[in-house]
Design an enzyme around this catalytic site. Structure first.
Site, PDB file in Angstrom:
ATOM      1  N   ILE A   1     -36.003 -19.082  26.744  1.00 45.45           N
ATOM      2  CA  ILE A   1     -35.323 -19.162  28.038  1.00 45.45           C
ATOM      3  C   ILE A   1     -34.953 -20.604  28.374  1.00 45.45           C
ATOM      4  O   ILE A   1     -33.878 -20.875  28.917  1.00 45.45           O
ATOM      5  CB  ILE A   1     -36.234 -18.593  29.140  1.00 45.45           C
ATOM      6  CG1 ILE A   1     -36.574 -17.132  28.856  1.00 45.45           C
ATOM      7  CG2 ILE A   1     -35.577 -18.724  30.517  1.00 45.45           C
ATOM      8  CD1 ILE A   1     -37.786 -16.627  29.628  1.00 45.45           C
TER       9      ILE A   1
ATOM     10  N   PHE B   1     -37.318 -12.214  23.924  1.00 46.88           N
ATOM     11  CA  PHE B   1     -37.253 -13.601  24.381  1.00 46.88           C
ATOM     12  C   PHE B   1     -38.553 -13.963  25.065  1.00 46.88           C
ATOM     13  O   PHE B   1     -39.349 -13.105  25.458  1.00 46.88           O
ATOM     14  CB  PHE B   1     -36.071 -13.799  25.334  1.00 46.88           C
ATOM     15  CG  PHE B   1     -36.153 -12.971  26.589  1.00 46.88           C
ATOM     16  CD1 PHE B   1     -36.756 -13.460  27.733  1.00 46.88           C
ATOM     17  CD2 PHE B   1     -35.633 -11.679  26.623  1.00 46.88           C
ATOM     18  CE1 PHE B   1     -36.846 -12.697  28.885  1.00 46.88           C
ATOM     19  CE2 PHE B   1     -35.712 -10.905  27.766  1.00 46.88           C
ATOM     20  CZ  PHE B   1     -36.326 -11.413  28.906  1.00 46.88           C
ATOM     21  N   CYS B   2     -38.785 -15.272  25.199  1.00 51.86           N
ATOM     22  CA  CYS B   2     -39.953 -15.804  25.905  1.00 51.86           C
ATOM     23  C   CYS B   2     -39.574 -17.182  26.430  1.00 51.86           C
ATOM     24  O   CYS B   2     -38.408 -17.566  26.390  1.00 51.86           O
ATOM     25  CB  CYS B   2     -41.167 -15.857  24.989  1.00 51.86           C
ATOM     26  SG  CYS B   2     -40.933 -16.866  23.512  1.00 51.86           S
ATOM     27  N   THR B   3     -40.533 -17.933  26.918  1.00 48.69           N
ATOM     28  CA  THR B   3     -40.219 -19.202  27.575  1.00 48.69           C
ATOM     29  C   THR B   3     -39.559 -20.201  26.638  1.00 48.69           C
ATOM     30  O   THR B   3     -38.472 -20.710  26.912  1.00 48.69           O
ATOM     31  CB  THR B   3     -41.493 -19.824  28.172  1.00 48.69           C
ATOM     32  OG1 THR B   3     -42.121 -18.877  29.027  1.00 48.69           O
ATOM     33  CG2 THR B   3     -41.150 -21.079  28.963  1.00 48.69           C
TER      34      THR B   3
END
Length: 253
Positions: free
Chosen positions: A208, A179-181
């Site tokens: 996220i 996952f990332c922003t």
């Protein structure tokens, strides 16, 4: 009236990427849009802000048949608000990559990992065979992350291939979730890991931000704040601003 913020990206072949800058710059300027948009041969990536009407008009332009000729038909979009304008000016930048990995392996326009909707993310985290990776920079991870996720301890996304080389093994790590922003970094990282021979790679669709937007706090596995590259600094559940000090300039990695 609150400012509307739109974060968007799409990996899509744009062989005419250089020619797209002038008309897109004109549209944004006419609408009073501020923020940063990156254009590259591999696609588009941006975070911009303006009035709700201006943002709606820009999205119509991006997804329409005009400037981009209908090619942004899978544009990943996330909306939030700001009390004041979070950007000082408008920048339309031409880049080699819309998110800088700096490695030829993996082509997100051809193949990426399996998308996981935010509503299904918690169930994936509960799988005993899963290795969960936070693909963001170290200072972002320090602000907040999913409980139990591995911090690769990188200073920028371009260091991810080095992390993968020393810490990941296709024979040992059969199932990876990342996952990332906003989804863009883990989408590119998933393509890279697949190119290395990893069998099963999942990534959180919308990142996220989409998780914090759609998952209720009572059901959340998120802990802390989510750093964003504008003057709001960090967001929490419901994409509400959680910090008041100023961040650095918007960045693409």
């Amino acid at each position: 009236m609150p400012i509307r913020v739109a974060a968007f990206y799409q990996f899509v072949p744009l062989p005419d990427w250089r020619d797209l800058r002038p008309p897109l710059l004109a549209v944004c300027a006419d609408l009073g849009i501020y923020g940063t948009v990156l254009l590259a041969r591999e696609g588009i990536n941006g975070t911009v802000a303006g009035s709700p009407e201006s943002i709606a008009a820009l999205v119509d332009t991006l997804q329409g048949d005009g400037v981009f000729g209908g090619r942004l038909d899978r544009l990943d979009l996330k909306y939030s608000t700001a009390a004041t304008m979070p950007f000082g000016r408008l920048k339309i930048r031409l880049k080699r990559e819309i998110v800088t990995l700096g490695h030829p392996g993996g082509d997100p326009t051809a193949r990426v990992g399996t998308y996981v909707e935010p509503a299904d993310w918690n169930a994936l985290l509960d799988r005993p065979d899963i290795l969960v990776l936070d693909t963001r920079n170290g200072f972002e991870v320090e602000m907040g992350s999913f409980v139990g996720a591995i911090d690769p301890k990188i200073g920028r996304f371009g260091e991810f291939p080095d992390f993968a080389a020393r810490a990941l093994d296709p024979q040992k790590h059969k199932t990876i979730a990342m996952f990332c922003t906003g989804g863009i970094r883990c989408e590119k990282a998933s393509a890279y890991l697949l190119s290395l021979g990893f069998d099963e790679v999942f990534h959180l669709k919308g990142g996220i931000l989409k998780y914090l937007e759609t998952v209720q706090p009572a059901n959340s596995r998120w802990s802390g704040d989510c750093f964003v590259f504008d003057e709001r600094v960090a967001l929490g559940h419901g994409l509400q601003q959680t910090r008041r000090d100023k961040s650095g300039s918007p960045a693409d990695d």
